[in-house]
Design a protein around this motif. Structure first.
Motif, PDB file in Angstrom:
ATOM      1  N   GLU B 354      12.473   8.508  -2.324  1.00  0.00           N
ATOM      2  CA  GLU B 354      13.008   7.484  -3.211  1.00  0.00           C
ATOM      3  C   GLU B 354      14.539   7.431  -3.107  1.00  0.00           C
ATOM      4  OE1 GLU B 354      11.647   8.036  -7.246  1.00  0.00           O
ATOM      5  OE2 GLU B 354      12.916   6.372  -7.919  1.00  0.00           O
ATOM      6  N   TYR B 355      15.158   8.625  -2.967  1.00  0.00           N
ATOM      7  CA  TYR B 355      16.622   8.681  -2.825  1.00  0.00           C
ATOM      8  C   TYR B 355      17.050   7.899  -1.576  1.00  0.00           C
ATOM      9  CZ  TYR B 355      21.184  10.506  -1.482  1.00  0.00           C
ATOM     10  OH  TYR B 355      22.483  10.610  -1.071  1.00  0.00           O
ATOM     11  N   TYR B 356      16.376   8.193  -0.459  1.00  0.00           N
ATOM     12  CA  TYR B 356      16.742   7.505   0.787  1.00  0.00           C
ATOM     13  C   TYR B 356      16.445   6.018   0.686  1.00  0.00           C
ATOM     14  CZ  TYR B 356      17.860  11.871   3.104  1.00  0.00           C
ATOM     15  OH  TYR B 356      18.443  13.052   3.439  1.00  0.00           O
ATOM     16  N   ALA B 357      15.370   5.675   0.010  1.00  0.00           N
ATOM     17  CA  ALA B 357      15.041   4.255  -0.153  1.00  0.00           C
ATOM     18  C   ALA B 357      16.147   3.545  -0.913  1.00  0.00           C
ATOM     19  CB  ALA B 357      13.715   4.112  -0.893  1.00  0.00           C
ATOM     20  N   ARG B 358      16.665   4.213  -1.954  1.00  0.00           N
ATOM     21  CA  ARG B 358      17.757   3.608  -2.714  1.00  0.00           C
ATOM     22  C   ARG B 358      19.005   3.465  -1.855  1.00  0.00           C
ATOM     23  NH1 ARG B 358      15.967   7.203  -6.811  1.00  0.00           N
ATOM     24  NH2 ARG B 358      17.692   8.617  -6.356  1.00  0.00           N
ATOM     25  N   ALA B 362      15.643   3.441   5.412  1.00  0.00           N
ATOM     26  CA  ALA B 362      14.193   3.259   5.429  1.00  0.00           C
ATOM     27  C   ALA B 362      13.493   4.317   6.280  1.00  0.00           C
ATOM     28  CB  ALA B 362      13.854   1.862   5.950  1.00  0.00           C
ATOM     29  N   ALA B 363      14.112   4.718   7.367  1.00  0.00           N
ATOM     30  CA  ALA B 363      13.458   5.687   8.252  1.00  0.00           C
ATOM     31  C   ALA B 363      13.265   7.023   7.545  1.00  0.00           C
ATOM     32  CB  ALA B 363      14.293   5.870   9.518  1.00  0.00           C
ATOM     33  N   GLN B 364      14.342   7.538   6.925  1.00  0.00           N
ATOM     34  CA  GLN B 364      14.239   8.809   6.193  1.00  0.00           C
ATOM     35  C   GLN B 364      13.269   8.659   5.022  1.00  0.00           C
ATOM     36  OE1 GLN B 364      15.110  11.881   6.346  1.00  0.00           O
ATOM     37  NE2 GLN B 364      16.393  11.834   8.186  1.00  0.00           N
ATOM     38  N   ALA B 365      13.353   7.509   4.368  1.00  0.00           N
ATOM     39  CA  ALA B 365      12.479   7.274   3.217  1.00  0.00           C
ATOM     40  C   ALA B 365      11.018   7.354   3.642  1.00  0.00           C
ATOM     41  CB  ALA B 365      12.789   5.921   2.587  1.00  0.00           C
ATOM     42  N   GLU B 366      10.706   6.675   4.732  1.00  0.00           N
ATOM     43  CA  GLU B 366       9.320   6.663   5.203  1.00  0.00           C
ATOM     44  C   GLU B 366       8.878   8.054   5.633  1.00  0.00           C
ATOM     45  OE1 GLU B 366       8.351   3.662   8.051  1.00  0.00           O
ATOM     46  OE2 GLU B 366       6.243   4.257   8.082  1.00  0.00           O
ATOM     47  N   ALA B 367       9.772   8.766   6.300  1.00  0.00           N
ATOM     48  CA  ALA B 367       9.418  10.113   6.758  1.00  0.00           C
ATOM     49  C   ALA B 367       9.064  11.013   5.573  1.00  0.00           C
ATOM     50  CB  ALA B 367      10.572  10.718   7.561  1.00  0.00           C
ATOM     51  N   PRO B 393       0.671   2.201   3.255  1.00  0.00           N
ATOM     52  CA  PRO B 393       1.837   2.451   4.130  1.00  0.00           C
ATOM     53  C   PRO B 393       3.138   2.237   3.376  1.00  0.00           C
ATOM     54  CG  PRO B 393       0.857   0.320   4.613  1.00  0.00           C
ATOM     55  CD  PRO B 393      -0.018   0.936   3.581  1.00  0.00           C
ATOM     56  N   TYR B 394       4.169   2.912   3.871  1.00  0.00           N
ATOM     57  CA  TYR B 394       5.479   2.773   3.257  1.00  0.00           C
ATOM     58  C   TYR B 394       6.007   1.366   3.472  1.00  0.00           C
ATOM     59  CZ  TYR B 394      10.279   3.391   1.934  1.00  0.00           C
ATOM     60  OH  TYR B 394      11.482   3.241   1.319  1.00  0.00           O
ATOM     61  N   ASN B 395       6.733   0.849   2.484  1.00  0.00           N
ATOM     62  CA  ASN B 395       7.298  -0.490   2.583  1.00  0.00           C
ATOM     63  C   ASN B 395       8.637  -0.468   1.865  1.00  0.00           C
ATOM     64  OD1 ASN B 395       8.050  -3.150   2.175  1.00  0.00           O
ATOM     65  ND2 ASN B 395       5.938  -3.868   1.875  1.00  0.00           N
ATOM     66  N   GLN B 396       9.706  -0.538   2.662  1.00  0.00           N
ATOM     67  CA  GLN B 396      11.048  -0.412   2.093  1.00  0.00           C
ATOM     68  C   GLN B 396      11.331  -1.523   1.085  1.00  0.00           C
ATOM     69  OE1 GLN B 396      13.322   1.903   2.226  1.00  0.00           O
ATOM     70  NE2 GLN B 396      15.079   0.814   1.327  1.00  0.00           N
ATOM     71  N   ALA B 397      10.823  -2.715   1.354  1.00  0.00           N
ATOM     72  CA  ALA B 397      11.094  -3.836   0.454  1.00  0.00           C
ATOM     73  C   ALA B 397      10.443  -3.617  -0.917  1.00  0.00           C
ATOM     74  CB  ALA B 397      10.589  -5.131   1.083  1.00  0.00           C
ATOM     75  N   TYR B 399       9.664  -0.456  -2.172  1.00  0.00           N
ATOM     76  CA  TYR B 399       9.593   1.008  -2.197  1.00  0.00           C
ATOM     77  C   TYR B 399       9.164   1.553  -3.553  1.00  0.00           C
ATOM     78  CZ  TYR B 399      14.129   1.642  -4.596  1.00  0.00           C
ATOM     79  OH  TYR B 399      15.136   1.657  -5.510  1.00  0.00           O
ATOM     80  N   LYS B 400       9.607   0.891  -4.620  1.00  0.00           N
ATOM     81  CA  LYS B 400       9.222   1.405  -5.946  1.00  0.00           C
ATOM     82  C   LYS B 400       7.704   1.331  -6.138  1.00  0.00           C
ATOM     83  CE  LYS B 400      13.330   0.857  -8.749  1.00  0.00           C
ATOM     84  NZ  LYS B 400      13.946   0.210  -9.908  1.00  0.00           N
ATOM     85  N   GLU B 401       7.150   0.219  -5.692  1.00  0.00           N
ATOM     86  CA  GLU B 401       5.714   0.034  -5.884  1.00  0.00           C
ATOM     87  C   GLU B 401       4.916   1.020  -5.027  1.00  0.00           C
ATOM     88  OE1 GLU B 401       4.255  -3.960  -5.402  1.00  0.00           O
ATOM     89  OE2 GLU B 401       2.166  -3.283  -5.453  1.00  0.00           O
ATOM     90  N   VAL B 402       5.292   1.128  -3.746  1.00  0.00           N
ATOM     91  CA  VAL B 402       4.467   2.003  -2.890  1.00  0.00           C
ATOM     92  C   VAL B 402       4.613   3.466  -3.309  1.00  0.00           C
ATOM     93  CG1 VAL B 402       4.307   0.472  -0.904  1.00  0.00           C
ATOM     94  CG2 VAL B 402       6.212   2.081  -1.037  1.00  0.00           C
ATOM     95  N   ILE B 403       5.863   3.868  -3.620  1.00  0.00           N
ATOM     96  CA  ILE B 403       6.041   5.266  -4.061  1.00  0.00           C
ATOM     97  C   ILE B 403       5.346   5.479  -5.398  1.00  0.00           C
ATOM     98  CG2 ILE B 403       7.713   7.014  -4.779  1.00  0.00           C
ATOM     99  CD1 ILE B 403       9.641   5.854  -2.665  1.00  0.00           C
ATOM    100  N   GLY B 404       5.514   4.478  -6.290  1.00  0.00           N
ATOM    101  CA  GLY B 404       4.886   4.590  -7.617  1.00  0.00           C
ATOM    102  C   GLY B 404       3.382   4.773  -7.513  1.00  0.00           C
ATOM    103  N   VAL B 405       2.727   3.928  -6.719  1.00  0.00           N
ATOM    104  CA  VAL B 405       1.268   4.010  -6.604  1.00  0.00           C
ATOM    105  C   VAL B 405       0.845   5.299  -5.894  1.00  0.00           C
ATOM    106  CG1 VAL B 405      -0.782   2.933  -5.586  1.00  0.00           C
ATOM    107  CG2 VAL B 405       0.927   1.510  -6.750  1.00  0.00           C
ATOM    108  N   ALA B 406       1.575   5.633  -4.808  1.00  0.00           N
ATOM    109  CA  ALA B 406       1.203   6.838  -4.050  1.00  0.00           C
ATOM    110  C   ALA B 406       1.343   8.097  -4.921  1.00  0.00           C
ATOM    111  CB  ALA B 406       2.065   6.957  -2.795  1.00  0.00           C
ATOM    112  N   LYS B 407       2.375   8.105  -5.737  1.00  0.00           N
ATOM    113  CA  LYS B 407       2.610   9.249  -6.609  1.00  0.00           C
ATOM    114  C   LYS B 407       1.516   9.340  -7.690  1.00  0.00           C
ATOM    115  CE  LYS B 407       6.843  11.287  -8.017  1.00  0.00           C
ATOM    116  NZ  LYS B 407       8.244  11.074  -8.338  1.00  0.00           N
ATOM    117  N   TRP B 408       1.167   8.180  -8.223  1.00  0.00           N
ATOM    118  CA  TRP B 408       0.113   8.085  -9.247  1.00  0.00           C
ATOM    119  C   TRP B 408      -1.200   8.675  -8.713  1.00  0.00           C
ATOM    120  CZ3 TRP B 408      -3.810   3.875  -9.434  1.00  0.00           C
ATOM    121  CH2 TRP B 408      -4.515   3.814 -10.659  1.00  0.00           C
ATOM    122  N   LEU B 409      -1.485   8.354  -7.426  1.00  0.00           N
ATOM    123  CA  LEU B 409      -2.704   8.893  -6.811  1.00  0.00           C
ATOM    124  C   LEU B 409      -2.565  10.402  -6.584  1.00  0.00           C
ATOM    125  CD1 LEU B 409      -3.378   6.089  -4.165  1.00  0.00           C
ATOM    126  CD2 LEU B 409      -4.567   6.443  -6.341  1.00  0.00           C
ATOM    127  N   ALA B 410      -1.399  10.804  -6.082  1.00  0.00           N
ATOM    128  CA  ALA B 410      -1.216  12.213  -5.729  1.00  0.00           C
ATOM    129  C   ALA B 410      -1.292  13.122  -6.953  1.00  0.00           C
ATOM    130  CB  ALA B 410       0.130  12.405  -5.027  1.00  0.00           C
TER     131      ALA B 410
END
Lengths: 1071, 505
Positions: B354-358, B362-367, B393-397, B399-410
């Motif tokens: 999330e830090y890198y996304a902000r 995008a590359a570091q964020a996705e990694a 999949p990661y989506n920089q545009a 990022y909040k949504e994909v990280i939010g959902v992925a985290k919710w699942l994890a």
């Protein structure tokens, strides 16, 4: 009582004549009022040791020694007469202002004439105490003493009563009085166990037949001399001692009774709707929220091994009532008492047995008590008297526990209205055990619950004293008394393991019986406690100035030690699912914990009474205590008292109207110390809890032990709490003592209360011990005893007592809870009822979530049509205190027949009732049939218009309302207290109780003496004959409580067992 | 008279001289004395005070609030939670236990550690303290902090959450500055037998969590996060209580103990899987065929009696249902020795992503996003992280949504409390606008699972009226355990149920 006292004194001081025979006179002594002969009047020849008592016909026959011709005839309660002896003389004695000359036993076992007392002391004699044949003697006080509130927290055998004198003063501590038996304080041992205040010792172990009299000392002035523990009043019990009887110098008495008990109060059930939920039939639901009865055949419960129960879908009106059995109580008491020929030795030996089985089927609600009492005294020389008393009591109690789970009471209160209970006794059928019981929702067959839960207690108590009285001078008595009380009890509790696998369940209708599975539990507590008292006392009594100045001085030291020790063990995961209640039955390691506490107190006390001319008496008392439970550098506290008693009728001429008048004034202080170990921080083995489970993380864990601070922090600057009381009283006797009035006004304030105060847990603790607050009790007490009719053979006595106590919390620091503190609270789900001591309110004020109203009194509802409850706890304006309490006693006596009754009245006051709540929660109560359970709009209700205003509410509430987007009918009861919010938990406690009716017949003397007996009395009695409750209380007997017998117990009940009525007969025989 | 004088004199004389020692008996024989307390005697109890609360009292309601849990047929213990309700009464037990058992004893430990210069222990106690204080702020918004834990002031004032956050960050800095990785630490369960180095890593991860939460509310925090990430001294294993549990009453994972064992009389059976989480982890096409199954689903939830994964609907206990009874529902997969997770490696990776996304990297964020999902699968003991990444999949545009959902699942099977916090902060998963009444038609007794949109939340049936539609409960009301006894406790207005702590505004 009066008669016996006379005989006692006469036999002490008269040596029956064995003198030179000269002139013989005979005569008869009569009462001036009714012309009846007086039995047992003392006739004494003046100037000699010769005398005798009149016989059954009031006759006496004396041989006068030479030259002695004057007789003095006296009888307690009558004015003595001195006259010339004459053969065949007829002597008429005039009634004195009798009761006021009566001797009462006051503080430290000192006997005083009632008239000298400057404070209120009410004495009850043996007959009054044993009339209803109550197992626990305090039950007999109910409704008889002004200012004393007696409540049975439940009708279960072996329950300890609550005795409250002049209201509740102490917010945290004990409000029960101190019991003193023959000068020795008795430990009160009762234990709150599964909602029942079990009597383990103390006054419950005193055989009522052993009691000669009981004196209730109410005010601080009366009690100061007993020290700290007397702040709530003192009940002084004087037991019977050996004495001479008329014909022989010993007597044997037998007293036996049998009584039966039946259930007297049950909630009012509805008989229109049956098993189900939200108006629909569910086969496995407890409670009666189902469809209306239609008389059809219906299945219910799970399908077990391809079988299912079937019943007719109609009300079984008395399914709960029929469940209860008739309990039986038997009691026997035998006593031997007498005096040696030389009158130097007295003895009294008694054995008592009581067995009490309650109304719950089986003997799992039972109480048995065996008591042995021995007292003796020996006058070794003229200046030395040794006396002793030794009492042994052994009790056995079985309790059927309350609360949820596999408890019987929850099982019957939630039982659907259409099922029959009595047919479910056969526990060999799987349908009658958790295996296939009709519901797996947290309750099971009450019969099974009774059979498989265990709560048994064995207790033993030994108490008594050894006393030496030395009289080095005529005026001086030195007394040393060693008093002891040792109690122990073995308490065992257990509940069964349930391990169902549902293997034979074909259809569980959604919730399998295995949901009732539980681990099982065995609990043992071995408890012992003792109290030791050393009293050293000196008493100086003399008269000066021609007998006009009466001086009585007592000074003494008291040393007291009290100690408790117990060990508790518990285990779960049982190997034998039920019936083997031993710690070895646990698959988990038995958990042990121990507890010891000890306290000591040294007190120095003094008491001076100065009387002038039998008219005015001044009493001064003072005491200083040093207590181990207060900070060691500030453990001393002093408290004085003063009383004045003025018999003003001495100043007015004798007249026919006012016989006697006394004005009394009293002021007194009593200090009270803390419980042990409240002066510092303490630690305990680590433990944390979960939502429902306690000890979810309990050390030792994983081989590691750890400690944590306790949730209560002590205070190193704790002060004693002080009770200050003043009292004004008046005693009047009118019309030849036919009307007696005793009036008192008192004002009692208890300051610097020692309280464990709930604090914000962010302080690091849940509670802190501190001094704070000031509670005032003030009120009036009125006792009127009348004898409207008194003829030769017939007598009607009528007594009234009335007391009104106003309780108010005068101050409470604003820093805590905004000027209030929680005494107790109940919360379940989102409901909460708090019980506060709050500044400006009486103690025990109820707060809860309340419905809200508009300024013009319309109920505010939400979009769903349900009331909108406050999210803060709101003052209901209701509290625990009755407005007034009163009693009426009456007795009709015709020759040997007497009919007596006692009525107990309590007006006002509220309590919390879970039983009431269950009636609405389960849909079993008659209150749940509003509008025949059809949809309705809450009358006079409004809903927010979104702009700060309100418009009329048009949203109905209906069964399964959730499915239609409106309020649910059942939720209206469960979550909104049928429109009252949390106030629906509260119940008006008012009642009128006919406590007792007794018909007694004393067989004629002529008949009795033919049997070589001196007395036979037969009686029939009924206790708790009727109870009239407030019309809104269609649920329980409002005396019930499951929070014990003190202040917290006033909160109310969570699943109290039903109340009882008893009736029986008694035989009393005296040889 | 003489006799009296003599006897009294003797008695009084004896009494007075020995009075003090006779009466000096007021030390509780059942309590160890304060002087004998050590950090090792206190620390495990303080740890469990927090672990039993975080792992159960906070976990259960948060699981309902995050729509990972729904309520079991017939029982009703937590139906209010599933309707997004929290009452002042119920909110008190967590508050009380964290303060009283956790923070109070940690305070004593810190004092002892400071006095004896046990800096490893000091760091451990401070880290646990800050962890617990953060959780309290995340529940209540404001809590007593600066005046707390002082019995001479039983009515401590409440401090704003932002003040507390700043305070605990400073406390962590201070404790970290004092400890060395090789310092010994008093007996504890979190890092049994390990030196302070493990605690330093935990403290760093906690700092990352605290500061990541502050983003948006505290502008200057971004640079500090960058520095912390650059330092890279984070835990390599999940920070969790894993080895201290055993299968006996009072010794189990506290959530298991309460909801799944028979340790306290009968079993409490309330928690079931929610349709939201199940239908996101197990997606079907219109024909009902499974098109995606998250490998972690089996690790997080058990199947129902038919061997299927189904999810319930928030706000109801199906009490009148004929179709969906107890055996129909799936329960969380819990064992007596399931860990109580504090911070997982996956979370650290999500925060870094999330830090890198902000930062727009995008590359570091996705990694780091992918690393987070891999860590989550590894923690769950399952393979197949690739499938998860392919499905989400990661989506920089976005990022909040994909990280939010992925985290919710994890976090759905490991740390529901943190999940509720993060979905309040990130606002993802978002509400789809669908209501529970649509997902379960009670009058027809029918579940309409097909209406649910994966990766979204919905309004519960009979939602708590103070929260209302399309919103999750944002805060717990101040506990009555505090407000009823603390005259300085603020008034909780009904509107505040909708107001998140400072970091969520």
């Amino acid at each position: 009582m009066e008669k016996r006292l006379t005989m006692f004194f006469v036999s002490l001081f008269l040596c029956v004549g064995s003198v030179l025979a000269q002139t013989k006179v005979t005569g008869t002594v009569y009462s001036q009022e009714d012309g009846q002969p007086i039995i047992g009047a003392a006739v004494k020849v003046d100037g000699t040791q010769t005398g005798m008592l009149t016989d059954v016909n009031g006759r006496f026959s004396l041989t006068l020694p030479d030259g002695k011709m004057t007789l003095t005839i006296s009888y307690l309660g009558y004015e003595s007469k001195t006259l010339q002896a004459k053969n065949g003389m007829r002597v008429f004695l005039k009634a004195d202002a009798a009761t006021l000359d009566e001797v009462v036993v006051t503080a430290m076992g000192i006997s005083r004439q009632q008239k000298t007392l400057g404070y209120s002391a009410t004495q009850l004699d043996s007959e009054e105490l044993t009339v209803g044949k109550m197992t626990d003697v305090t039950s007999a006080l109910a409704g008889k003493v002004a200012g004393v509130q007696i409540s049975a927290s439940s009708a279960d055998p072996g329950t300890a009563n609550s005795v409250i004198i002049r209201g509740f003063s102490s917010i945290n501590g004990n409000n029960q009085p101190l019991y003193v038996v023959d000068g020795v304080p008795l430990q009160q041992t009762s234990l709150l166990s599964q909602g029942h205040q079990e009597a383990m010792g103390g006054v419950s172990n005193v055989n009522p037949n052993d009691i000669e009299s009981m004196t209730v000392l109410k005010g601080a002035a009366a009690t100061a001399i007993y020290g700290s523990r007397a702040a709530n009043g003192v009940i002084i019990i004087t037991t019977k001692s050996g004495k001479k009887e008329e014909a022989r110098n010993f007597s044997i008495t037998y007293d036996g009774s049998v009584q039966w008990r039946t259930v007297s109060t049950l909630p009012k059930f509805q008989n229109q709707f049956g098993q189900g939920w939200n108006g629909k039939q569910t086969y496995i639901e407890n409670g009666s929220w189902g469809p209306e009865f239609d008389g059809s055949q219906q299945v219910y419960g799970p399908i077990w091994n391809h079988q299912q129960l079937i019943h007719k879908y109609e009300a079984v009106d008395s399914n709960v009532k029929d469940f209860f059995e008739t309990g039986v109580t038997t009691s026997h008491s035998v006593a031997l008492s007498g005096m040696s020929d030389d009158s130097k030795m007295t003895y009294y030996l008694s054995y008592g047995y009581s067995s009490d089985d309650g109304i719950i089927p089986s003997d799992k609600d039972s109480y048995q008590r065996n008591t042995i009492a021995f007292r003796g005294s020996y006058e070794a020389t003229k200046w030395l008297k040794i006396s002793s008393s030794m009492n042994i009591a052994k009790t056995k109690t079985d309790i059927v526990g309350s609360y949820q789970g596999t408890s019987f009471i929850d099982g019957i209160l939630e039982f659907p209205r259409d099922l029959s209970l009595v047919d479910r006794k056969d526990l060999s059928s799987p349908f009658n055990t958790p295996e296939a019981w009709y519901t797996p929702y947290g309750i099971t067959n009450p019969y099974w619950a009774i059979e498989n839960n265990y709560n048994h207690n064995d207790s033993k108590q030994v108490y008594g004293k050894i006393q030496a009285d030395i009289k080095p001078l005529k005026q001086l008595t030195l007394t040393y008394r060693y008093g002891f009380d040792y109690t122990d009890f073995d308490l065992k509790m257990g509940y069964p393991q349930i391990t169902l696998d549902d293997a034979l369940i074909n259809e569980d209708y959604g919730y399998a019986p295995s949901n009732m599975n539980q681990d099982g539990w065995v609990y043992s507590r071995y408890y012992r406690k003792y109290e030791l008292n050393h009293d050293f006392m000196a008493n100086w009594a003399d008269k000066y100035l021609d007998g006009k100045l009466d001086v009585n001085v007592t000074a003494g030291v008291n040393m007291n030690e009290r100690s408790n020790t117990y060990m508790t063990g518990e285990t779960d995961g049982l190997t034998f699912n039920t019936g083997f209640w031993d710690l070895s039955n646990g698959a988990t390691k038995a958990e042990l914990s121990e507890n010891q506490s000890k306290r000591r107190l040294v007190g120095l006390f003094g008491d001076v009474t100065i009387g002038w001319d039998d008219m005015i008496y001044l009493g001064l008392t003072a005491r200083n205590d040093w207590s181990s439970t207060l900070p060691i550098d500030a453990n001393s506290y002093f408290y004085p008292g003063a009383t004045l008693s003025w018999i003003f009728t001495k100043l007015i001429p004798e007249n026919k109207i006012l016989d006697f008048g006394k004005l009394r004034l009293a002021y007194g202080k009593t200090g009270n110390d803390a419980d042990p170990y409240q002066t510092s921080a303490r630690y305990e083995q680590g433990t944390s809890r979960a939502y429902y489970g306690s000890d979810v993380a309990k050390f030792p864990m994983s081989g590691v032990n750890a400690f944590q601070a306790r949730n209560t922090i002590g205070s190193s600057d704790l002060k004693p709490e002080m009770t200050t009381e003043y009292e004004i009283g008046l005693n009047l006797a009118f019309l030849n003592n036919r009307i007696n009035i005793d009036f008192a006004y008192y004002n009692r304030e208890t300051k610097d209360q020692i309280f464990t105060l709930p604090v914000d847990p962010a302080s690091g603790y849940a509670y802190m011990v501190t001094n704070f607050g000031n509670v005032r009790n003030r009120g009036i007490e009125l006792l009127v005893n009348t004898t409207p009719i008194r003829t030769k053979d017939f007598r009607w006595d009528l007594g009234f007592n009335f007391s009104k106590n106003q309780n108010k919390v005068l101050s409470m620091p604003a820093s805590v809870e905004g000027g209030k503190t929680t005494i107790y609270s109940f919360s379940a789900g989102n409901d909460a009822v708090y019980f506060y001591a709050e500044e400006g309110n009486p103690m025990g004020e109820y707060y809860t979530y309340m419905p809200q109203y508009t300024a013009d009194g319309k109920l505010i509802v939400g979009e769903d049509g349900q009331p909108v409850l406050t999210t803060d706890l709101i003052d209901t304006g209701k509290n625990m205190n009755p407005d007034w309490i009163g009693g009426i006693t009456t007795a009709f006596t015709y020759k040997g027949i007497s009919l007596s009754a006692a009525l107990d009245i309590r007006k006002g006051g509220y309590m919390f009732s879970r039983s009431k709540n269950l009636m609405q929660f389960t849909g079993n109560g008659s209150i749940t049939t509003y509008n025949q359970r059809r949809p309705f709009i809450i009358p006079n209700s409004v809903v927010s218009d979104g702009n700060g205003g309100y418009v009329e509410n048009t949203t109905p509430i209906m069964l399964s309302g959730g499915d239609f987007g409106v309020g649910d009918y059942q939720d209206y009861y469960n979550d909104y207290g049928w429109g009252q919010g949390g106030e629906a938990y509260l119940l008006d406690k008012s009642f009128v109780k006919l406590r007792n009716i007794t018909l007694a017949y004393q067989l004629p003397r002529s008949l009795v003496s033919k049997l070589y007996l001196s007395d036979i009395t037969l009686s029939l009695f009924c206790n708790n004959v009727f109870t009239w409750t407030h019309k809104s209380n269609t649920f329980i007997d409002p005396e019930g409580s499951t929070r014990g017998n003190d202040l917290e117990g006033q909160f109310g009940e969570l699943y109290v067992n039903p109340a009882c009525r008893t009736f029986g007969f008694n035989v009393g025989i005296k040889f | 008279m003489k006799k009296l004088t003599i006897i009294s004199a003797i008695i009084l004389g004896l009494g007075m001289t020995s009075c003090d020692s006779y009466l000096d008996i007021n030390q509780d024989p059942n309590s160890p004395t304060e002087e004998n307390m050590t950090t090792s005697i206190l620390l495990p109890a303080a740890e469990m005070g927090i672990a039993a609360t975080y792992g159960n009292l906070l976990r259960i309601p948060a699981g309902y609030f995050a729509q990972q849990y729904s309520h079991m047929f017939g029982t009703s213990n937590y139906v209010d939670y599933s309707q997004f309700e929290m009452s002042p009464v119920r909110s008190g037990s967590a508050y009380s236990q964290i303060n009283r058992v956790g923070l109070k004893n940690l305070q004593t430990i810190r004092n002892l550690a400071e006095k004896n210069e046990e800096w490893g222990t000091y760091l451990a106690a401070t880290t646990l303290r800050c962890f617990a204080l953060q959780a309290l702020v995340d529940c209540y918004g404001s809590i007593p902090y600066s005046e707390a834990l002082d019995i001479s002031n039983p009515s401590p004032k409440y401090d704003e959450g932002q003040v507390v956050y700043a305070g605990i960050l400073a406390e962590l800095e201070d404790a970290l500055s004092k400890a060395n990785a090789s310092d010994p630490v008093a007996t504890n369960f979190l890092f049994q037998g390990e030196k302070a180095g493990s605690w330093i890593k935990f403290a760093n991860a906690l700092k990352l969590r605290i500061m990541s939460r502050e983003v948006g509310a505290v502008p200057e925090v971004e640079g500090k996060i960058g520095a912390l990430i650059a330092e890279g001294n984070f835990p390599t294993d999940d920070v969790a209580y894993t080895d201290c549990w055993s299968n006996e009453t009072g010794q189990m994972n506290p959530y298991y103990s309460e909801e799944f064992s028979t340790a306290f009389g009968s079993t409490q059976i309330n928690v079931t899987a929610n349709m939201a989480i199940v239908s996101t982890m197990l997606q079907k096409n219109a024909e009902g065929d499974v098109v995606y199954q998250d490998p972690r689903l089996a690790a997080f939830f058990d199947t129902n009696s038919n061997g299927e994964y189904v999810g319930g609907v928030s706000g109801t206990n199906f009490s009148t249902s004929g179709n969906y009874k107890a055996a129909y529902w799936c329960r969380p997969a819990m064992k007596y020795d399931s860990p109580v997770y504090y911070i997982q490696v996956a979370e650290v990776e999500f925060f870094i992503a999330e830090y890198y996304a902000r930062q727009g990297n995008a590359a570091q964020a996705e990694a780091h996003y992918n690393a987070a999902i891999e860590a989550s699968c590894e923690s769950a003991g399952v393979g197949g992280a690739d499938e998860v990444i392919a499905q989400f999949p990661y989506n920089q545009a976005k990022y909040k949504e994909v990280i939010g959902v992925a985290k919710w699942l994890a976090l759905s099977g490991t740390n529901n409390f943190e999940s509720w916090c993060e979905l309040r902060r990130m606002k993802y998963p978002a509400f789809s606008g669908i209501s529970g009444n649509e997902l379960y038609n009670a009058s027809e007794d029918k579940l309409n699972t097909e209406l649910y949109i994966p990766g979204t939340l919905y309004t519960p049936i009979s939602v708590f009226d103070k929260v209302g539609s399309n919103m999750v409960i944002q805060r717990w009301p101040y506990p009555s355990a505090s407000t009823s006894s603390n005259s300085n406790a603020p008034v909780f207005d009904d509107s505040e149920y909708k107001v998140p702590p400072f970091w969520g505004k």
